[in-house]
Structures are given as C-alpha cells and as structure tokens.
Design an enzyme around this catalytic site. Structure first.
Site, PDB file in Angstrom:
ATOM      1  N   ALA A  69      56.225  30.415  60.144  1.00 56.58           N
ATOM      2  CA  ALA A  69      57.584  30.709  59.683  1.00 56.58           C
ATOM      3  C   ALA A  69      57.899  29.902  58.435  1.00 56.58           C
ATOM      4  O   ALA A  69      57.563  28.726  58.360  1.00 56.58           O
ATOM      5  CB  ALA A  69      58.576  30.377  60.785  1.00 56.58           C
TER       6      ALA A  69
ATOM      7  N   LYS B  56      54.817  40.680  47.826  1.00 56.45           N
ATOM      8  CA  LYS B  56      54.748  41.336  46.511  1.00 56.45           C
ATOM      9  C   LYS B  56      53.354  41.246  45.934  1.00 56.45           C
ATOM     10  O   LYS B  56      52.753  40.179  45.974  1.00 56.45           O
ATOM     11  CB  LYS B  56      55.754  40.688  45.555  1.00 56.45           C
ATOM     12  CG  LYS B  56      55.857  41.419  44.240  1.00 56.45           C
ATOM     13  CD  LYS B  56      56.065  40.498  43.045  1.00 56.45           C
ATOM     14  CE  LYS B  56      54.759  39.851  42.632  1.00 56.45           C
ATOM     15  NZ  LYS B  56      54.868  39.068  41.384  1.00 56.45           N
TER      16      LYS B  56
ATOM     17  N   LEU C 161      67.716  80.739  34.009  1.00 58.15           N
ATOM     18  CA  LEU C 161      68.784  80.408  33.060  1.00 58.15           C
ATOM     19  C   LEU C 161      69.270  78.975  33.296  1.00 58.15           C
ATOM     20  O   LEU C 161      69.835  78.661  34.343  1.00 58.15           O
ATOM     21  CB  LEU C 161      69.953  81.381  33.213  1.00 58.15           C
ATOM     22  CG  LEU C 161      69.597  82.877  33.184  1.00 58.15           C
ATOM     23  CD1 LEU C 161      70.870  83.725  33.199  1.00 58.15           C
ATOM     24  CD2 LEU C 161      68.746  83.221  31.954  1.00 58.15           C
ATOM     25  N   ALA C 162      69.041  78.136  32.288  1.00 54.23           N
ATOM     26  CA  ALA C 162      69.374  76.721  32.482  1.00 54.23           C
ATOM     27  C   ALA C 162      69.920  76.091  31.199  1.00 54.23           C
ATOM     28  O   ALA C 162      69.691  74.934  30.909  1.00 54.23           O
ATOM     29  CB  ALA C 162      68.122  75.971  32.932  1.00 54.23           C
TER      30      ALA C 162
ATOM     31  N   THR D 220      75.505  84.421  29.986  1.00 55.17           N
ATOM     32  CA  THR D 220      74.234  84.656  30.682  1.00 55.17           C
ATOM     33  C   THR D 220      73.408  85.788  30.039  1.00 55.17           C
ATOM     34  O   THR D 220      72.179  85.744  30.073  1.00 55.17           O
ATOM     35  CB  THR D 220      74.470  84.941  32.181  1.00 55.17           C
ATOM     36  OG1 THR D 220      75.611  85.805  32.312  1.00 55.17           O
ATOM     37  CG2 THR D 220      74.754  83.671  32.943  1.00 55.17           C
TER      38      THR D 220
ATOM     39  N   GLY E 103      81.007  86.778  41.117  1.00 52.66           N
ATOM     40  CA  GLY E 103      81.153  88.154  40.654  1.00 52.66           C
ATOM     41  C   GLY E 103      81.111  89.071  41.870  1.00 52.66           C
ATOM     42  O   GLY E 103      80.360  88.832  42.815  1.00 52.66           O
TER      43      GLY E 103
ATOM     44  N   ASN F 255      77.726  88.704  43.904  1.00 52.67           N
ATOM     45  CA  ASN F 255      76.496  88.635  43.120  1.00 52.67           C
ATOM     46  C   ASN F 255      75.936  87.217  43.197  1.00 52.67           C
ATOM     47  O   ASN F 255      76.642  86.249  42.936  1.00 52.67           O
ATOM     48  CB  ASN F 255      76.845  88.992  41.667  1.00 52.67           C
ATOM     49  CG  ASN F 255      75.735  88.655  40.700  1.00 52.67           C
ATOM     50  OD1 ASN F 255      74.556  88.640  41.056  1.00 52.67           O
ATOM     51  ND2 ASN F 255      76.120  88.364  39.459  1.00 52.67           N
TER      52      ASN F 255
ATOM     53  N   ARG G  66      82.145  72.307  35.036  1.00 53.95           N
ATOM     54  CA  ARG G  66      82.837  71.927  36.269  1.00 53.95           C
ATOM     55  C   ARG G  66      82.209  70.712  36.958  1.00 53.95           C
ATOM     56  O   ARG G  66      82.758  70.178  37.906  1.00 53.95           O
ATOM     57  CB  ARG G  66      82.858  73.128  37.234  1.00 53.95           C
ATOM     58  CG  ARG G  66      83.754  74.251  36.749  1.00 53.95           C
ATOM     59  CD  ARG G  66      83.472  75.574  37.463  1.00 53.95           C
ATOM     60  NE  ARG G  66      82.362  76.310  36.854  1.00 53.95           N
ATOM     61  CZ  ARG G  66      81.973  77.526  37.211  1.00 53.95           C
ATOM     62  NH1 ARG G  66      82.591  78.142  38.206  1.00 53.95           N
ATOM     63  NH2 ARG G  66      80.970  78.131  36.614  1.00 53.95           N
TER      64      ARG G  66
ATOM     65  N   ARG H 264      52.922  14.871  54.208  1.00 53.51           N
ATOM     66  CA  ARG H 264      54.248  14.635  54.774  1.00 53.51           C
ATOM     67  C   ARG H 264      54.563  13.169  54.593  1.00 53.51           C
ATOM     68  O   ARG H 264      53.658  12.329  54.677  1.00 53.51           O
ATOM     69  CB  ARG H 264      54.223  14.846  56.293  1.00 53.51           C
ATOM     70  CG  ARG H 264      54.516  16.232  56.746  1.00 53.51           C
ATOM     71  CD  ARG H 264      54.497  16.226  58.265  1.00 53.51           C
ATOM     72  NE  ARG H 264      53.992  17.484  58.743  1.00 53.51           N
ATOM     73  CZ  ARG H 264      53.427  17.674  59.917  1.00 53.51           C
ATOM     74  NH1 ARG H 264      53.247  16.645  60.726  1.00 53.51           N
ATOM     75  NH2 ARG H 264      53.020  18.843  60.279  1.00 53.51           N
TER      76      ARG H 264
HETATM   77  C1  UD1 Z   1      77.341  83.769  37.498  1.00 59.12           C
HETATM   78  C2  UD1 Z   1      77.565  85.297  37.491  1.00 59.12           C
HETATM   79  C3  UD1 Z   1      78.376  85.656  38.725  1.00 59.12           C
HETATM   80  C4  UD1 Z   1      77.661  85.214  39.979  1.00 59.12           C
HETATM   81  C5  UD1 Z   1      77.348  83.727  39.920  1.00 59.12           C
HETATM   82  C6  UD1 Z   1      76.444  83.363  41.066  1.00 59.12           C
HETATM   83  C7  UD1 Z   1      77.674  85.914  35.135  1.00 59.12           C
HETATM   84  C8  UD1 Z   1      78.539  86.336  34.015  1.00 59.12           C
HETATM   85  N1  UD1 Z   1      78.280  85.676  36.285  1.00 59.12           N
HETATM   86  O1  UD1 Z   1      78.610  83.159  37.335  1.00 59.12           O
HETATM   87  O2  UD1 Z   1      78.570  87.072  38.788  1.00 59.12           O
HETATM   88  O3  UD1 Z   1      78.430  85.506  41.123  1.00 59.12           O
HETATM   89  O4  UD1 Z   1      76.668  83.400  38.689  1.00 59.12           O
HETATM   90  O5  UD1 Z   1      76.254  81.984  41.120  1.00 59.12           O
HETATM   91  O6  UD1 Z   1      76.471  85.845  34.955  1.00 59.12           O
HETATM   92  N2  UD1 Z   1      73.736  79.761  31.517  1.00 59.12           N
HETATM   93  C9  UD1 Z   1      72.963  79.801  30.377  1.00 59.12           C
HETATM   94  N3  UD1 Z   1      73.546  80.120  29.204  1.00 59.12           N
HETATM   95  C10 UD1 Z   1      74.866  80.425  29.099  1.00 59.12           C
HETATM   96  C11 UD1 Z   1      75.663  80.387  30.263  1.00 59.12           C
HETATM   97  C12 UD1 Z   1      75.056  80.047  31.457  1.00 59.12           C
HETATM   98  O7  UD1 Z   1      71.754  79.534  30.427  1.00 59.12           O
HETATM   99  O8  UD1 Z   1      75.319  80.734  27.982  1.00 59.12           O
HETATM  100  C13 UD1 Z   1      73.089  79.388  32.797  1.00 59.12           C
HETATM  101  C14 UD1 Z   1      73.723  78.165  33.433  1.00 59.12           C
HETATM  102  O9  UD1 Z   1      73.036  76.984  33.066  1.00 59.12           O
HETATM  103  C15 UD1 Z   1      73.620  78.479  34.921  1.00 59.12           C
HETATM  104  C16 UD1 Z   1      73.540  79.987  35.004  1.00 59.12           C
HETATM  105  O10 UD1 Z   1      73.268  80.443  33.693  1.00 59.12           O
HETATM  106  O11 UD1 Z   1      72.447  77.920  35.474  1.00 59.12           O
HETATM  107  C17 UD1 Z   1      74.818  80.609  35.531  1.00 59.12           C
HETATM  108  O12 UD1 Z   1      75.909  80.240  34.712  1.00 59.12           O
HETATM  109  P1  UD1 Z   1      77.322  79.891  35.309  1.00 59.12           P
HETATM  110  O13 UD1 Z   1      78.219  79.546  34.192  1.00 59.12           O
HETATM  111  O14 UD1 Z   1      77.194  78.912  36.402  1.00 59.12           O
HETATM  112  O15 UD1 Z   1      77.762  81.315  35.900  1.00 59.12           O
HETATM  113  P2  UD1 Z   1      78.830  81.597  37.036  1.00 59.12           P
HETATM  114  O16 UD1 Z   1      80.188  81.475  36.447  1.00 59.12           O
HETATM  115  O17 UD1 Z   1      78.528  80.810  38.224  1.00 59.12           O
HETATM  116 CA    CA Z   2      77.088  79.163  38.670  1.00 62.01          CA
END
Ligand code: UD1
Ligand code: CA
Length: 463
Positions: free
Chosen positions: A387, A358, A6-7, A79, A146, A176, A13, A447
């Site tokens: 030198a 270089k 998930l990225a 997520t 979480g 989590n 933040r 010189r």
């Molecule tokens: C999430 C978990 C939390 C866990 C923590 C661990 C959820 C709801 N919560 O929270 O329980 O303890 O990770 O680090 O999953 N992302 C998407 N699409 C979105 C939102 C996020 O791809 O719509 C990706 C972000 O880029 C990120 C990852 O999912 O890489 C996690 O998202 P983030 O918002 O950091 O979740 P946390 O609040 O850290």
């Molecule tokens: Ca996170």
C-alpha cells in the site's frame, strides 16, 4: 444504385458554431451513422454534399475513404440546390439515386434494402420504371415535416412543406423522411423546373415530386417499418433522442450476442466497441472507442474503458478508468483504479483501490492493491507492491524508468526514485526511500532509527 448525402446546411436550430451534421452521437458524428447505413445497404458509390464549414465535415468522415465530396456554393440554396451541386455524380447515370438528408441517423440499412428491392419488383412484375420512392411514416404529431399529399387512389401528388401547407394539408399525418430514391434520368428533367420557394428563396427538393407526376413518372411512398426511422435531427433535443435510440439498439445487438447489460438505459457502448460472450456490464459503465472486452469479463458500475483491450474473465470493479491500455486474462482492476495510456497488466494481477498506473508494463500475478502510483515502470511477475508505494518518475524536468524484477517485495509506503532498478527476489522494507539500485535477493531498509521513551506518552496525554 448511387447515393447523395445532403450535409451542406447550417443547422440554424442547433445554435452552434459547429455544423449540425458533425455533432456527435455515441462518439461518432451524426453523419457517420448515415454513411454507415447507406454502405451497409449495399451502396458503394456515395457522394456527400458539403458547404457550411466543408473542411470540418470532410475531416469528420476520414474513415470513409472512397466517399466523394461535392461543394454546394450556397449552403442556404436549399435541398434541391444541394442535389444539383452533386450533378456530376448522376447526370449520365441510368439508374436510381438515393438522396438522403445528413440529419437522418436513425434509418436502418434494412429499410434502404427493402426500398431497393421494391424498385426492382415494380420493374419486374409491373413492367415499368417508377419515377421514385419516398420513405414516409405516419406520425401522431407530424409538426415540422413535409406532408405527403395523395390522391384518392393513394397516388402521391406532391410533398408540401409545413410552412406552405394549408389547414387541411397540415392535418395529414404521413410525413416525408427526407430519404428518396429517384430514377436519375427523370430526376434530371424534373429538378431544373423547381422555382425558389416564395417565403424562403430556397429550392426545395420536395417540389420535384410534382414535376415527376406532371411528366407522367409515378412516385410512390414507402412506409418505414418503425416510425422512429424518419426522425430528422434539427435540434439538440432531437439529437439526444436519436442518441438514446441508437444506444439501446447497440445494447440490444450485444444482448443478442450473449452479453448481459444491467440497466441498459444507463450504459454507454460506442459503435466500434466489441464484446465477447458472457460479459456482464453493470449500470453506468462507459465503453468508448475501439475497446474490446474478452469473454466472461465483468465491467463494474460506473467504469470508463476507452480504446483498451480487456482480456477474458477480467474483473473491472466499480468506478475504474482504463484508457489506451491492455489488461490480460483473469486480472482484477479496481474498485477506483486508474490505468492510463500505454499500460499493460499481465494475467491474474490485481490493481486495486486508488492505484494509478501510467505507461507501465506489469507482469503476471502482481498485486498492487492499494493507494499506489506506478509510472514508467516495468514490473516482473509475482511482485508485491505494498500500500502506498510510489515510483517517483519525474525529477522536475524528465521522466525516468523504474524496473522491478520477478517476485520482489516492495513494502508499504516505499518511495522508489527513478531511474532505478530493483532486482528479483529482493525485499524493500516498508517506509524506505530508495534512490540506488537494489541487487537481486537483497533486503534493503532505509529508515531513521526508532526511539522509545518509556512512560512519556502517557504522561503527555494526562497532562
Ligand atoms: C426536409 C424536407 C422535409 C422533410 C424533412 C425530413 C425539404 C425542403 N424538406 O426538411 O420535407 O420532412 O427534411 O427530415 O427538403 N441541406 C443542404 N443544403 C441546403 C439545405 C439543406 O445540404 O441548402 C442539408 C442539411 O444539411 C440537412 C438536410 O439537407 O442535412 C435537410 O435539411 P433541413 O434544413 O434539415 O430540412 P428540413 O427543414 O428538416
Ligand atoms: Ca432536417
């Protein structure tokens, strides 16, 4: 096993224009570590969910050719919405899918392997398919994560996000990691039951746990062997912590392969660097990109070596900079030398203090020990560069080449105006400005004649 990374998120933040997951750790995007770990755990089928600045994220992963990208239309969807975006990857798959947050660069491939083995063991010895496995850890300070809510018999009931947790739930220390393995057919029926979170409107993947349990599919927690593995990088400070952890892990890796690293906390070794046995690295050294250091070489304090090849038993003395070049066996570079792009230094040569090289090819046993500029030059073997020698390669418009034959002697403070060729065994007297080719074996002096006025110096001083 298949994997979904998930990225897509904004990474609010981080306070950055750039997507969080491509911020760098030791010269590689954070996401690179996640993919690398997933791959090393033996999973080949990998999907990455992108959304916010998708193009930039995709480009940062150019190295991973067979990764498939999925687009999350609303990167604030949450997520669970992200996992749905990649549904084509697992909808009709009868196996487990690893779901992993793109901001978890510290999980180890060993842990992912252990989780895979655990799932197989349950099937073999307990005779059923687990609904899923959640990687967790007990943290002294679980803030922000979480919490894993369990029944008295230790069964996982649900995961509650900090924002939604009751006072008692907040006291739970088991968190989590955002790393899960779900049985795909069960995930399908649970995922679509999720409703948007009341406070944020997002679909939380963590809510899926409750629905698995409701459908009679057990979810178990799997404790990470090292609590640091579950670190989620949400802030730049956490990025710095993650970088330090990875840095020390790499130093340890090399230490176990016969490399001495002094003051490892000050040394920077990027993941694509390779180092031979008996290499010794001093405080503050920085090894970047695809740098290779041969057996028995020394990297002095504060030196920076980038995308370069250093041969065996080479001495890079303190505060030298070497980029995109090759230094051959038993040579000495520095202290305070600068070897720039496309240079080659032959064997047993010495490029010393404040010498800049270089795009030059320098032969074997050449000495250029002090205060020199050698640019676009081709220098034979056993040449002595005094030198202050300068190859003037630039006429204001174009760069020109300097060629110096074997065993030539270029006296101190000489200026060689390129294009120019100095033949082998020729001798350029110190302080000469040479603008014509020098034949092999010749002595050249350019010189103004020295004038001596007896007694006049003393008279001037005493006046
Ligand atoms: C999430 C978990 C939390 C866990 C923590 C661990 C959820 C709801 N919560 O929270 O329980 O303890 O990770 O680090 O999953 N992302 C998407 N699409 C979105 C939102 C996020 O791809 O719509 C990706 C972000 O880029 C990120 C990852 O999912 O890489 C996690 O998202 P983030 O918002 O950091 O979740 P946390 O609040 O850290
Ligand atoms: Ca996170």
């Amino acid at each position: 096993m298949r994997a979904i990374v998930l990225a897509a998120g904004y990474g609010t933040r981080f306070k950055s224009e750039k997507p969080k997951v491509i911020h760098s750790i030791l010269g590689k995007p954070m996401l690179w570590y996640v993919l690398n770990t997933v791959k090393s755990s033996g999973i080949e089928n990998i999907g990455v969910v992108v959304g916010y600045k998708a193009q930039e994220v995709k480009e940062s992963l150019g190295e991973f050719e067979d990764v498939v990208f999925f687009h999350q239309k609303n990167p604030r969807g949450g997520t669970a919405d992200a996992v749905m975006s990649a549904i084509d990857m697992w909808r009709s798959y009868e196996g487990y899918v690893l779901v992993i947050n793109g901001d978890s660069p510290l999980v180890s491939s060993e842990t992912l392997k252990q989780m895979q083995r655990y799932l197989i063991m349950v099937e073999e010895y307990e005779g059923f398919k687990l609904g899923g496995l959640v990687l967790t850890s007990q943290l002294p300070d679980p803030t922000g994560y979480g919490r894993v809510v369990k029944a008295e018999n230790d069964k996982v009931l649900r995961i509650v996000e900090e924002k939604d947790a009751s006072h008692e739930e907040k006291a739970i220390k088991e968190v989590n990691s955002g790393i899960y393995m779900f049985y795909a057919p069960y995930l399908l029926s649970a995922l679509f039951k999720i409703r948007p979170n009341e406070k944020t409107g997002e679909l939380y993947l963590t809510d899926v746990v409750e629905f698995f349990v409701e459908n009679g599919h057990e979810i178990r927690s799997f404790m990470a062997s090292d609590p640091i593995e579950v670190l989620g990088v949400n802030t730049r400070w956490e990025l710095a912590l993650a970088e330090n952890v990875i840095k020390l892990k790499l130093v340890r890796f090399w230490a176990e392969r016969g490399v001495t690293v002094h003051s490892p906390e000050t040394v920077w070794i990027e993941p694509d660097v390779s180092i031979g046995e008996d290499v010794e690295i001093y405080p503050g050294a920085i090894l970047k990109g695809k740098t290779k250091i041969g057996k028995g070489s020394v990297v002095g304090a504060g030196s920076v070596i980038e995308n370069s090849e250093i041969g065996e038993r080479v001495e890079v003395q303190p505060y030298s900079v070497i980029r995109k070049s090759k230094v051959d066996n038993k040579s000495i570079v520095g202290p305070f030398a600068h070897i720039r792009e496309k240079s080659y230094i032959g064997e047993k040569s010495h490029i010393g203090n404040f010498v800049e090289v270089k795009k030059s090819k320098i032969g074997d046993r050449v000495n250029a020990k002090h205060l020199s500029y050698l640019g676009d030059a081709q220098i034979g073997d056993r040449v002595n560069i005094g030198a202050g020698v300068i190859t003037a390669n630039y006429d204001g418009k174009k760069k020109h080449k300097t060629k110096i034959g074997d065993k030539a002697f270029i006296g101190s403070n000489s200026l060689l105006i390129a294009p120019i060729e100095v033949g082998k065994l020729s001798y350029v007297a110190g302080g000469s400005v040479i603008s014509k080719d020098v034949p092999a074996g010749a002595l050249v002096v350019e010189r103004a004649e020295l004038k001596v006025f007896e007694g006049k110096g003393e008279a001037k001083i005493k006046k």
